[in-house]
Design a protein around this motif. Structure first.
Motif, short mmCIF file in Angstrom:
data_model
loop_
_atom_site.label_atom_id
_atom_site.label_comp_id
_atom_site.label_asym_id
_atom_site.label_seq_id
_atom_site.Cartn_x
_atom_site.Cartn_y
_atom_site.Cartn_z
N VAL A 84 0.81 -1.23 0.00
CA VAL A 84 0.00 0.00 0.00
C VAL A 84 0.84 1.28 0.00
CG1 VAL A 84 -1.85 1.27 1.17
CG2 VAL A 84 -1.84 -1.23 1.21
N VAL A 162 -6.30 0.21 -3.30
CA VAL A 162 -7.55 -0.56 -3.30
C VAL A 162 -8.38 -0.09 -2.11
CG1 VAL A 162 -8.59 -2.83 -3.10
CG2 VAL A 162 -6.47 -2.54 -4.40
N PHE A 163 -9.62 0.32 -2.35
CA PHE A 163 -10.48 0.81 -1.28
C PHE A 163 -11.40 -0.31 -0.79
CE2 PHE A 163 -8.91 4.57 -3.23
CZ PHE A 163 -8.87 5.52 -2.21
N GLY A 164 -11.52 -0.41 0.54
CA GLY A 164 -12.30 -1.47 1.15
C GLY A 164 -13.76 -1.11 1.32
N VAL A 233 -5.40 1.95 6.68
CA VAL A 233 -5.39 0.70 5.94
C VAL A 233 -5.64 -0.49 6.87
CG1 VAL A 233 -4.01 -0.72 4.37
CG2 VAL A 233 -3.68 1.75 4.40
N SER A 237 -4.77 -5.00 3.10
CA SER A 237 -4.15 -4.02 2.20
C SER A 237 -5.19 -3.14 1.51
CB SER A 237 -3.27 -4.71 1.15
OG SER A 237 -2.23 -5.43 1.77
N GLN A 238 -6.30 -2.89 2.20
CA GLN A 238 -7.36 -2.04 1.66
C GLN A 238 -7.42 -0.73 2.43
OE1 GLN A 238 -10.62 -4.68 2.44
NE2 GLN A 238 -10.55 -5.61 0.40
#
Length: 379
Positions: A84, A162-164, A233, A237-238
């Motif tokens: 990230v 990457v967005f969670g 985060v 890894s989001q």
């Protein structure tokens, strides 16, 4: 763009709220770091200290068995950081610096509105790089304290984050906060999700829009000046939030209160950023509204007692529920309303389409009616 020190409180509505004061850790003008070394010494085998040391060693034996688990957690941290951190950048304006998150491979970077302030051009430094890149403002939405800038010449290999799923954020989840605290680029701190669904009002002044933001993630990961706009985060890894606020300790003359920070949730980030990139403005705020123009009402002793309606929007939620100009709103759901700020804070915690009881005074009589909330206009 220096972090703001004036006090405010992220609390429910009320005439004299309690809670931590906040600072916007958006920019740092100077980075300083002090390195401290420590040493230890042990006693001889004939001293009482030797027995204590022996006991300590014996009691430490179970910890050795836990080492594989500790090593796995450390490996998880290092994996997340390697995945990230390349997506987290440092943003510099003419007056300070903050952080940002690479949003896509076209060079769009999302950050806080109070990081960009009134600037239109920026220099961006990628993680683990000393080369600066030029960027320009795409658009800013101060009402949610979010903005998007764009690199003029995006380098190859740019890595979007990457967005969670904000709805899956739970108490106790381990978090890592990444950014440039005090100008120390590519820094990482760790903590947990301390709370979810917080509604927080920012300090107002300077580059700070003074926004009231709902559904924020509270974390114990350290957030310091320069961290604003950086990534919060999870271990998958989001990005689950964008670091925005840190609480201040009222007993320390504005110093940071350790372990109390707030991040705008991923769902809000992606909704606002997508609109700013596509349209250059926000067309759907996603924020609840009553459809009124109003101001704080005061009694004869100049104490706030509610919110008086100046006008209602034709066909809006309040009008449909029968509210009129001159009504004084005193409660929204179970939340007492005494000022415009308390009404704004209460609405920020709700969603458009929700049906909420509104209590108001008309001609000295208290009445309660259900209002189906609308969406805050974006102007």
């Amino acid at each position: 763009m220096h972090p703001k020190k004036e006090p405010t409180r992220p609390v429910p509505a009320g005439p004299r709220p309690t809670g931590p004061r906040l600072l916007l850790p958006g920019a740092a003008l100077l980075a300083t770091a002090a390195l401290v070394t420590g040493c230890s010494s042990g006693g001889s085998s004939s001293s009482p200290a030797a027995s204590s040391s022996a006991s300590a060693s014996a009691s430490a034996t179970p910890s050795a068995a836990a080492a594989p688990g500790a090593n796995q957690l450390q490996n998880d941290y290092q994996r997340v950081i390697s995945e990230v951190l390349p997506s987290v950048v440092q943003i510099t304006t003419g007056t300070g610096l903050g952080s940002g998150i690479v949003y896509d491979d076209k060079g769009h970077i999302v950050t806080n509105a109070h990081v960009v302030g009134t600037a239109k051009t920026f220099t961006v430094t990628l993680a683990n790089s000393s080369k600066t890149l030029d960027a320009t403002l795409v658009a800013s939405y101060p009402e949610s304290d979010l903005a998007v800038i764009k690199l003029g010449s995006p380098p190859s290999g740019l890595k979007p984050a990457v967005f969670g799923d904000s709805g899956k954020v739970e108490l106790g989840q381990i978090t890592l906060a990444m950014g440039s605290p005090l100008g120390l680029s590519s820094s990482v701190t760790q903590g947990i999700v301390s709370a979810t669904g917080r509604t927080v009002s920012e300090p107002k002044g300077g580059d700070s829009p003074g926004a009231t933001i709902g559904n924020m993630v509270q974390t114990s990961a350290a957030i310091n000046p320069g961290n604003s706009g950086g990534a919060l985060v999870n271990l998958a890894s989001q990005v689950i939030g964008i670091n925005t606020l840190a609480a201040t300790d009222p007993d320390s003359n504005g110093g940071a209160a350790p372990g109390i920070g707030f991040a705008i949730p991923a769902a809000t980030i992606t909704s606002i950023a997508d609109q700013l990139i596509k349209d250059g403005k926000v067309t759907n705020s996603g924020r609840a509204a009553l459809g009124i123009t109003a101001r704080t009402a005061f009694n004869a002793d100049f104490q706030p007692i509610g919110v008086v309606v100046s006008a209602v929007t034709d066909g809006g939620p309040a009008a449909a529920a029968g509210l009129q100009a001159g009504d004084v709103i005193t409660k929204l759901g179970d939340t007492p309303i005494t000022t415009m700020n308390s009404l704004t804070t209460a609405l920020a915690s709700l969603q458009p389409g929700a049906k909420v009881p509104v209590t108001y005074q008309r001609d000295g009589k208290a009445t309660t009616t259900d209002v189906t909330l609308g969406t805050l206009p974006t102007g």
